[in-house]
Design an enzyme around this catalytic site. Structure first.
Site, PDB file in Angstrom:
ATOM      1  N   ASN A   1       0.826  -1.213   0.000  1.00  0.00           N
ATOM      2  CA  ASN A   1       0.000   0.000   0.000  1.00  0.00           C
ATOM      3  C   ASN A   1       0.862   1.266   0.000  1.00  0.00           C
ATOM      4  OD1 ASN A   1      -2.456  -1.409   0.177  1.00  0.00           O
ATOM      5  ND2 ASN A   1      -2.179  -1.673   2.381  1.00  0.00           N
TER       6      ASN A   1
ATOM      7  N   HIS B   1     -14.321  -1.270   5.367  1.00  0.00           N
ATOM      8  CA  HIS B   1     -13.231  -2.029   5.992  1.00  0.00           C
ATOM      9  C   HIS B   1     -13.685  -2.825   7.218  1.00  0.00           C
ATOM     10  CE1 HIS B   1      -9.332  -2.310   8.274  1.00  0.00           C
ATOM     11  NE2 HIS B   1      -8.891  -2.568   7.056  1.00  0.00           N
TER      12      HIS B   1
ATOM     13  N   GLU C   1     -16.170   4.627   2.831  1.00  0.00           N
ATOM     14  CA  GLU C   1     -14.772   4.885   2.518  1.00  0.00           C
ATOM     15  C   GLU C   1     -14.736   5.870   1.363  1.00  0.00           C
ATOM     16  OE1 GLU C   1     -12.420   1.316   1.995  1.00  0.00           O
ATOM     17  OE2 GLU C   1     -13.324   0.403   3.744  1.00  0.00           O
TER      18      GLU C   1
ATOM     19  N   SER D   1     -10.810  -0.157  -0.404  1.00  0.00           N
ATOM     20  CA  SER D   1      -9.471  -0.734  -0.339  1.00  0.00           C
ATOM     21  C   SER D   1      -9.282  -1.960  -1.222  1.00  0.00           C
ATOM     22  CB  SER D   1      -9.121  -1.069   1.104  1.00  0.00           C
ATOM     23  OG  SER D   1     -10.117  -1.887   1.678  1.00  0.00           O
TER      24      SER D   1
ATOM     25  N   ASP E   1     -13.988   7.405   5.856  1.00  0.00           N
ATOM     26  CA  ASP E   1     -12.695   6.754   6.078  1.00  0.00           C
ATOM     27  C   ASP E   1     -11.922   6.878   4.768  1.00  0.00           C
ATOM     28  OD1 ASP E   1     -10.607   4.933   6.120  1.00  0.00           O
ATOM     29  OD2 ASP E   1     -11.690   3.412   7.260  1.00  0.00           O
TER      30      ASP E   1
ATOM     31  N   HIS F   1      -7.332   5.148   1.873  1.00  0.00           N
ATOM     32  CA  HIS F   1      -6.648   4.947   0.583  1.00  0.00           C
ATOM     33  C   HIS F   1      -6.770   6.143  -0.356  1.00  0.00           C
ATOM     34  CE1 HIS F   1      -5.620   0.698   1.224  1.00  0.00           C
ATOM     35  NE2 HIS F   1      -6.728   0.680   1.937  1.00  0.00           N
TER      36      HIS F   1
ATOM     37  N   LYS G   1      -0.715   3.792   4.588  1.00  0.00           N
ATOM     38  CA  LYS G   1      -0.814   3.497   3.168  1.00  0.00           C
ATOM     39  C   LYS G   1       0.064   4.485   2.387  1.00  0.00           C
ATOM     40  CE  LYS G   1      -4.129   0.624   4.536  1.00  0.00           C
ATOM     41  NZ  LYS G   1      -5.323   0.592   5.352  1.00  0.00           N
TER      42      LYS G   1
HETATM   43  C1  LIG Z   1      -6.077  -0.096   6.272  1.00  0.00           C
HETATM   44  C2  LIG Z   1      -7.393   0.476   6.586  1.00  0.00           C
HETATM   45  C3  LIG Z   1      -7.756   0.750   7.904  1.00  0.00           C
HETATM   46  C4  LIG Z   1      -6.890   0.353   9.051  1.00  0.00           C
HETATM   47  O1  LIG Z   1      -5.791   1.166   9.142  1.00  0.00           O
HETATM   48  P1  LIG Z   1      -4.460   0.636   9.863  1.00  0.00           P
HETATM   49  O2  LIG Z   1      -3.746   1.870  10.179  1.00  0.00           O
HETATM   50  O3  LIG Z   1      -3.780  -0.249   8.881  1.00  0.00           O
HETATM   51  O4  LIG Z   1      -4.921  -0.113  11.080  1.00  0.00           O
HETATM   52  C5  LIG Z   1      -8.967   1.369   8.132  1.00  0.00           C
HETATM   53  N1  LIG Z   1      -9.793   1.682   7.118  1.00  0.00           N
HETATM   54  C6  LIG Z   1      -9.489   1.398   5.840  1.00  0.00           C
HETATM   55  C7  LIG Z   1     -10.433   1.771   4.760  1.00  0.00           C
HETATM   56  C8  LIG Z   1      -8.275   0.779   5.529  1.00  0.00           C
HETATM   57  O5  LIG Z   1      -7.974   0.486   4.277  1.00  0.00           O
END
Ligand SMILES: *Cc1c(COP(=O)(O)O)cnc(C)c1O
Length: 390
Positions: free
Chosen positions: A47, A133, A176, A180, A205, A208, A237
């Site tokens: 990522n 997620h 999101e 992801s 969220d 990405h 990421k």
């Molecule tokens: C990776 C991810 C998370 C978690 O984040 P980390 O810092 O890896 O624990 C949360 N939400 C989404 C959409 C993600 O892709």
């Protein structure tokens, strides 16, 4: 003592091609060597889209910050773990994203859980995209609040859920920005409108999207010209580090500071780490060439692939190749592994049953030659296995 059914459960996962294990790699520049087989692999699964994890300036800034601040924050943020560097970073993130406050967490997973657990109780409703997620799905599942999911990116469905569920004290909608496992964008301008219409809170969220979308990498919100009530960004990421921030209003941050257990009862992000995040922020804001390079790699890959390869074209560095069964996904991942390509199979329950896939990700450090080689290998794999998407 191992409970007798643990191994039986693991065995049953093996039979279904759903067994997981961690490989151990030796780092060799941008490549990874599988320590079990000595195979040297080009990484198409990470990522680290902007290749910041190995960026010389970021590394230097991190090292200098360790000299200055030491290695740990040594306590939770509320005890003595919050340093001026955390506040500086908070201010920079807030002015960039247009929020009053930011709270730092050591992972996005814990930030999502902390947020949902503290904001929602049994009188509330959480409504989220079906493909959100695992951290969000799981938090909603564990809550006493009522939980509903809308079909992926389906605004009408979201709207009808909100129309039918009007009695909750507070309604929180979560999507999101960039999904992801699919690399597609959510219709957040529309979602934001629906939320205002129903007076529901909107949380985005953007794990990405932040760093990737928009000319200064500000992410999904700036691209869609909206502002959610709460924004999660993660540093694991595109930022090449790890950790996360929840951006929100002053009132919300005040409340979370009293209630968010993953914030209160966990050692704060190390100050040197916060300094590294601050350095990554500067790189993200000013080095648009990285995003331009990703776009170039995207078009190069698309132009080199044969029609047999069912890669989904996306506006992000995440390019899913959905093959359906877990077995096929593993077979193709193995085929590529033998050609020195690390492209992991993503299987249920990470993705829905019958949508197992290769989650191909591009990285600024990939060369044109590597992309062409990847395309040749994929063309071969899908010639061998037929068009698996039908
Ligand atoms: C990776 C991810 C998370 C978690 O984040 P980390 O810092 O890896 O624990 C949360 N939400 C989404 C959409 C993600 O892709």
């Amino acid at each position: 003592m191992l409970a007798p059914d643990w191994i039986a459960k693991v065995d049953s996962l093996k039979e279904q091609n759903l067994y997981r294990s961690c490989k151990t790699f030796i780092k060799d520049g941008a490549k990874l060597i599988d320590s079990a087989t000595n195979k040297k692999l080009i990484n198409f699964s990470s990522n680290d889209y902007l290749a910041l994890a190995d960026d010389p300036d970021l590394k230097k800034s991190y090292q200098a910050a360790i000299e200055k601040y030491g290695c740990s924050s040594s306590s939770s943020p509320l005890v003595c773990g919050n340093l001026t560097i955390h506040s500086e970073l908070e201010e920079l993130l807030c002015s960039w994203q247009g929020f009053e406050r930011a709270l730092f967490f050591n992972s996005g997973f814990s930030a999502n859980q902390a947020l949902l657990f503290s904001l929602l109780n049994k009188d509330d409703l959480v409504v989220q995209d079906k493909l959100n997620h695992a951290s969000l799905q799981e938090a909603a599942h564990l809550l006493t609040a009522k939980s509903k999911r809308f079909a992926h990116n389906d605004c009408e469905h979201l709207n009808s859920i909100l129309e039918k569920n009007t009695t909750a004290r507070q309604r929180l909608v979560i999507s999101e920005g960039v999904f992801s496992m699919d690399g597609d964008l959510a219709p957040i301008a529309e979602i934001s409108k629906i939320c205002s219409k129903h007076q529901a809170l909107f949380m985005l969220d953007d794990a990405h999207g932040c760093g990737i979308l928009g000319a200064d990498g500000a992410g999904s919100c700036k691209l869609a010209k909206i502002k959610p009530d709460i924004l999660l960004i993660t540093f694991g990421k595109a930022w090449g580090l790890n950790g996360a921030a929840i951006l929100c209003s002053n009132d919300c941050a005040e409340y979370l500071t009293q209630k968010a257990r993953h914030f209160i009862y966990s050692t704060a992000m190390a100050p040197a780490h916060a300094a590294a995040v601050k350095c990554a922020l500067g790189i993200i804001q000013t080095q648009n060439w990285r995003r331009e390079r990703l776009a170039q790699l995207s078009s190069l890959l698309a132009s080199e692939l044969s029609l047999n390869v069912p890669m989904i074209k996306t506006a992000t560095p995440i390019k899913p190749i959905i093959v359906g069964s877990a077995k096929k996904a593993l077979e193709i991942a193995d085929f590529l592994y033998n050609k020195n390509i690390l492209l992991s199979a993503i299987r249920p329950p990470t993705v829905a049953v019958n949508t197992a896939r290769l989650r191909l990700t591009l990285n600024v450090a990939h060369s044109d030659a590597q992309i062409k080689y990847l395309a040749r290998c994929l063309n071969q794999a899908f010639l061998k296995h037929g068009n698996l998407n039908v």
